[in-house]
Design a protein around this motif. Structure first.
Motif, short mmCIF file in Angstrom:
data_model
loop_
_atom_site.label_atom_id
_atom_site.label_comp_id
_atom_site.label_asym_id
_atom_site.label_seq_id
_atom_site.Cartn_x
_atom_site.Cartn_y
_atom_site.Cartn_z
N PHE A 100 0.88 33.49 -51.63
CA PHE A 100 -0.37 33.45 -50.87
C PHE A 100 -0.75 34.87 -50.42
CE2 PHE A 100 -1.90 33.17 -46.38
CZ PHE A 100 -3.18 32.76 -46.65
N SER A 101 0.24 35.59 -49.83
CA SER A 101 -0.05 36.95 -49.34
C SER A 101 -0.46 37.86 -50.49
CB SER A 101 1.16 37.57 -48.66
OG SER A 101 1.74 36.67 -47.80
N GLU A 105 -3.98 37.18 -51.46
CA GLU A 105 -4.87 37.71 -50.41
C GLU A 105 -4.95 39.23 -50.51
OE1 GLU A 105 -6.78 36.40 -48.10
OE2 GLU A 105 -6.37 34.36 -48.75
N PHE A 106 -3.80 39.84 -50.77
CA PHE A 106 -3.74 41.30 -50.88
C PHE A 106 -4.63 41.78 -52.02
CE2 PHE A 106 -1.85 45.28 -52.28
CZ PHE A 106 -1.64 45.95 -51.09
N ALA A 133 -8.28 41.31 -51.09
CA ALA A 133 -8.82 42.15 -50.02
C ALA A 133 -8.79 43.63 -50.38
CB ALA A 133 -8.05 41.92 -48.73
#
Lengths: 136, 757
Positions: free
Chosen positions: A22-23, A26-27, A30
């Motif tokens: 998930f991170s 997202e990384f 973003a």
């Protein structure tokens, strides 16, 4: 009791892997990379471009709240037309360098900036600005 | 050979060299004492004295730099760069730590002073702990040797370059020094842990390091709170937290501090976590070094509002990080296998499990924030380096905060042995009741997303459950033990405040014309009333009238002014606190309608008359009543005021007036305009002594008067006060725990003495 510990580690690992995935996504989502103007024209995603303000290129449409200007890359002298919706930044004409974050609008053939970072001259930081004045 | 010395301010430079000398001597003494064990009272006394002189030298060094600032000694380059003649005395303190060199010096000053009580608190372990601690201080000291703050310029400038007006703020006087106390304290748990591993005795470092870890957490938390408040209240950044690299650099050690505190609690009560605590103590210190590297080396200069130029110390900072990373790694790899730790088997619903799970969750949060902050470095070797925006941090941390809220709800009613689920639920029933009410209120006031609703429920039940426990503890008269739960209450309050103020703020950017009412949002009417010129110490302000449809009315006074020295545009938002929310009005742009520019310029000799349109102006005579002899005033650096008596006539109206031209030897010129009868302005903008003429500029006599325009950002931030209040409660709880753990640490030596006897 031993099995208890195994279950913790198993569930913990699964959760960690899920969260890491998930991170990571997202990384990636973003991340706004710095790119050249050519790259910005190709990329259909949010990027950052930097450059100086082309003298006299900025115009502001007060009714629509739109600002248009042209960025110039110092080394290659390439230019990129920028459109920015919002209030005109103060001291904009004095900017040394401008970073625009947004994405290229292929239909209008200009870069639609969502955010501008404007660097204005400041004689505070940096040693190069040391000057000794002479009087009389 | 002595050429290099001529560029140094010797009184200051000598104090730094003394610090190096005494620091090395003290280090040598402590190492001797540490190796010899108990019998070496001589070495220990030598080392202690060395440390006193070391700390004294650093105090002197900071004092000398402070004196240089107070004397405005611009020969010293650092003073020249950050100070100026016009800078008020208390901002000389702000200037002290406005730059890199001064901030390293203030950091070192606090660290050296903290070493004095640290030595006492370490008891029998003093030699090794202090030796490691001194090593961490040398890192800072050698930066100062390389980047000496006492470097002098070749010629003494007349005036300094001045302090950045953004930093001329009372918060700048108080916020950075507190931050550096927190950074300095981060080295202390590391010193205890590393010293314990060095001695191969890690049985009692936890008790001694515990109050220090709590104290450091408190101070760093206070500094973060102040920084957020500063950003929100005066800088007009729109919020209290922007996930800027400099902010993150202080948040990561703070979160690791939370992990360490909970780990130390487990170690002290259950003898667990012994190995991981050593790891976390090392990570905590390394995270401070890494954050310093990120924000001070210039690697992120393009990505941060707090831009620091590269002083050429990045190599040194990397070396410092590598040294401590390798030392920690070596110690951990060789010593950890020998550390005895108890491995309790925790049932699912037990304190032990909840503690471990929450510590891990907070640790993960620190880790992802570190990854996000490092994005420009991580992507440097890819094709296009980039950074991640605030949404990354918000989205990634939200699920983690939810997990924390759930764990915090359960913790007060869990025991080490574990409780049956039914019993836990029964005890939590009142808290769930409270949370349900809070959630219904939230939904009624507009919280929509399911995730947010769940979050509100969990955060309020965490708040209620811990409050329940605190009340129970106060009833049984054990307030001191309630510190942890009290902090958890604060976390619940803060979570609610953060969600409400960031996800449910309403913001609009509008341009107001003077005197014209404008609708903003659903229920606000705003009017830009007038521009208020500078009055004494009060800066230029805008008066904006705000009317809410229910009759609530107030005047907002956001400030918007040019800094005198730099012509930099400065903004101070206006914040109106009303129950449950803040009205936040920040100016963006101001266009004065009058005067739009110079329409006409005339030059008149004494007695001459000129006519433009229907306006006639006669220059009668100079008027020197406002000033003494101009040349005397000029020579003494005072402001000189010259007047010209005029006779202005228009449409039969005759107005005698005196135009003013004011100037100082620093080149500042003021020409206050005179309002003309029938509209328009006149100002004396120049004097030509050679030909005996004055220059008059006239504006606005023909064109229609343009309305002044003010662009502002109007934001409503619901429940933002809960962020501050929550953090206050967290810190107060921490204070109670620190009190308790200081007493615990004192017992270590008492027990040791008893067992020895």
């Amino acid at each position: 009791m031993k099995s208890n510990k195994k279950v913790y580690y198993l569930v913990g690992t699964v959760l960690l892997v899920l969260f890491a995935g998930f991170s990571y996504s997202e990384f990636r989502g973003a991340l706004t990379p710095y790119v050249s103007y050519d790259k910005a024209r190709e990329a259909p995603r949010t990027v950052q471009v930097a450059g100086g303000l082309e003298k006299g290129s900025n115009s502001y449409d007060e009714e629509a709240g739109l600002m248009r200007f042209t960025l110039v890359e110092a080394e290659t002298e390439q230019t990129l037309a920028i459109r920015y919706e919002g209030v005109k930044p103060a001291n904009f004409e004095d900017a040394i360098s401008i970073v625009a974050i947004g994405e290229f609008d292929a239909q209008a053939e200009e870069f639609a900036a969502k955010q501008l970072l404007v660097k204005c001259p400041s004689k505070y930081q940096g040693l190069e600005s040391v000057e000794t004045k002479t009087y009389g | 050979m002595f050429e290099a010395l001529s560029h140094l301010y010797l009184p200051g430079a000598v104090t730094i060299w003394c610090a190096v000398f005494f620091g090395l001597a003290s280090f040598w003494g402590y190492v001797q004492a540490g190796q010899a064990g108990q019998a070496s009272q001589g070495s220990l006394a030598f080392a202690r004295r060395g440390y006193y002189f070391f700390a004294g030298s650093i105090v002197l060094s900071a004092f000398v730099l402070f004196l240089c600032f107070m004397r405005r000694d611009f020969r010293i380059e650092y003073v020249y760069q950050y100070s100026g003649l016009d800078l008020a005395a208390h901002f000389q303190l702000a200037a002290f730590w406005a730059g890199q060199k001064g901030s390293f010096l203030i950091w070192l000053l606090w660290a050296a002073l903290l070493g004095l009580p640290l030595g006492r608190s370490a008891g029998r372990d003093e030699p090794t702990v202090m030796a490691v601690y001194l090593l961490t201080l040398f890192g800072l000291l050698f930066i100062l040797v390389r980047e000496n703050p006492f470097v002098m310029l070749e010629e003494a400038p007349f005036d300094g370059a001045g302090l950045n007006p953004l930093l001329q703020d009372d918060w700048m006087v108080i916020h950075p020094p507190i931050m550096f106390v927190g950074y300095a304290a981060a080295a202390i748990p590391f010193a205890f842990a590393a010293a314990g591993m060095w001695r191969r005795n890690t049985s009692n470092w936890a008790a001694r390091a515990f109050p220090w870890a709590l104290g450091g957490f408190l101070v760093l938390g206070t500094a973060i709170l102040m920084g957020g408040y500063w950003a929100y209240k005066t800088l007009g950044w729109g919020g209290y937290w922007g996930w800027d690299p400099v902010e993150n650099a202080s948040l990561i050690p703070w979160l690791l501090g939370i992990v360490l505190i909970h780990g130390l609690y487990l170690e002290r009560t259950k003898g667990r976590f012994r190995r991981s605590n050593l790891v976390v103590a090392c990570l905590l210190y390394l995270s401070v070094l890494y954050g310093t590297f990120l924000t001070r080396s210039g690697v992120l200069a393009d990505f941060s509002v707090h831009s620091f130029v590269d002083l050429g110390i990045s190599g040194w900072l990397v070396a410092l990080m590598a040294f401590f990373a390798f030392t920690s790694m070596y110690l951990l790899l060789t010593r950890l296998p020998g550390v005895q730790t108890s491995t309790n088997e925790d049932p699912f619903l037990s304190r032990g499990f909840a503690l471990v799970a929450s510590a891990v969750t907070v640790g993960i949060s620190a880790f992802v924030i570190a990854i996000g902050t490092s994005a420009p470095l991580l992507t440097k070797f890819m094709e296009n380096p980039g950074q991640v925006g605030p949404e990354f941090y918000n989205r990634v941390n939200l699920p983690l905060a939810l997990i924390i809220a759930v764990l915090l709800t359960a913790v007060p009613f869990l025991t080490w042995k574990g409780v049956p689920a039914a019993q836990l639920l029964r005890k939590l029933l009142p808290s769930f009741g409270f949370a349900l009410v809070a959630t219904i209120v939230a939904v009624a006031s507009g919280v929509e997303s399911l995730f947010h609703i769940v979050f509100v429920f969990c955060a309020s039940s965490a708040l209620a459950a811990n409050l329940h426990k605190v009340i129970d503890l106060i009833r049984s008269r054990t307030l001191v033990t309630s510190g942890g739960y009290l902090s958890h209450v604060g976390v619940g309050i803060m979570f609610l405040g953060v969600l409400a103020s960031s996800a449910y703020d309403q913001s609009a950017k509008v341009t107001l014309e003077q005197g014209v009412e404008q609708r903003v949002g659903e229920d606000l009417t705003l009017t830009f009333v007038r521009y208020l010129p500078r009055q004494g110490k009060e800066k230029e302000r805008m008066e904006v009238k705000v009317v809410r449809d229910d009759g609530f009315t107030y005047n907002a006074y956001p400030k918007f002014f040019l800094n005198d020295r730099t012509k930099q545009l400065m903004v101070n938002p206006h914040i109106k606190k009303v129950p449950l929310q803040d009205f936040y009005i920040s100016p963006i742009q101001y266009e004065p309608g009058q005067p739009p520019g110079v329409d006409h310029r005339m030059q008149l000799a004494r007695g001459e008359t000129a006519t433009i349109e229907d306006l006639t102006v006669r220059f009668i005579d100079y008027n020197l009543q406002n000033t003494g002899n101009p040349s005397v005033a000029l020579a003494s650096g005072d402001v000189v005021t010259l007047g010209a008596d005029l006779e202005i006539s228009r449409n039969g109206q005759v107005l005698p007036a005196t135009a003013i031209y004011r100037f100082s030897s620093f080149g500042q010129v003021e020409t206050p305009p005179i309002e003309l009868p029938g509209g328009g302005w006149l100002a004396m903008t120049g004097i030509h002594p050679g030909v005996g003429k004055v220059q008059l500029d006239i504006a606005g006599i023909e064109s229609e008067p343009q309305l002044a325009k003010l662009s502002i950002d109007v934001t409503r931030k619901p429940l933002i006060n809960m962020v501050w209040y929550g953090l206050y409660v967290v810190l107060f709880g921490g204070l109670l725990s620190t009190w308790k753990r200081i007493k615990g640490a004192r017992q270590v030596d008492v027990i040791a003495a008893k067992t020895a006897a």
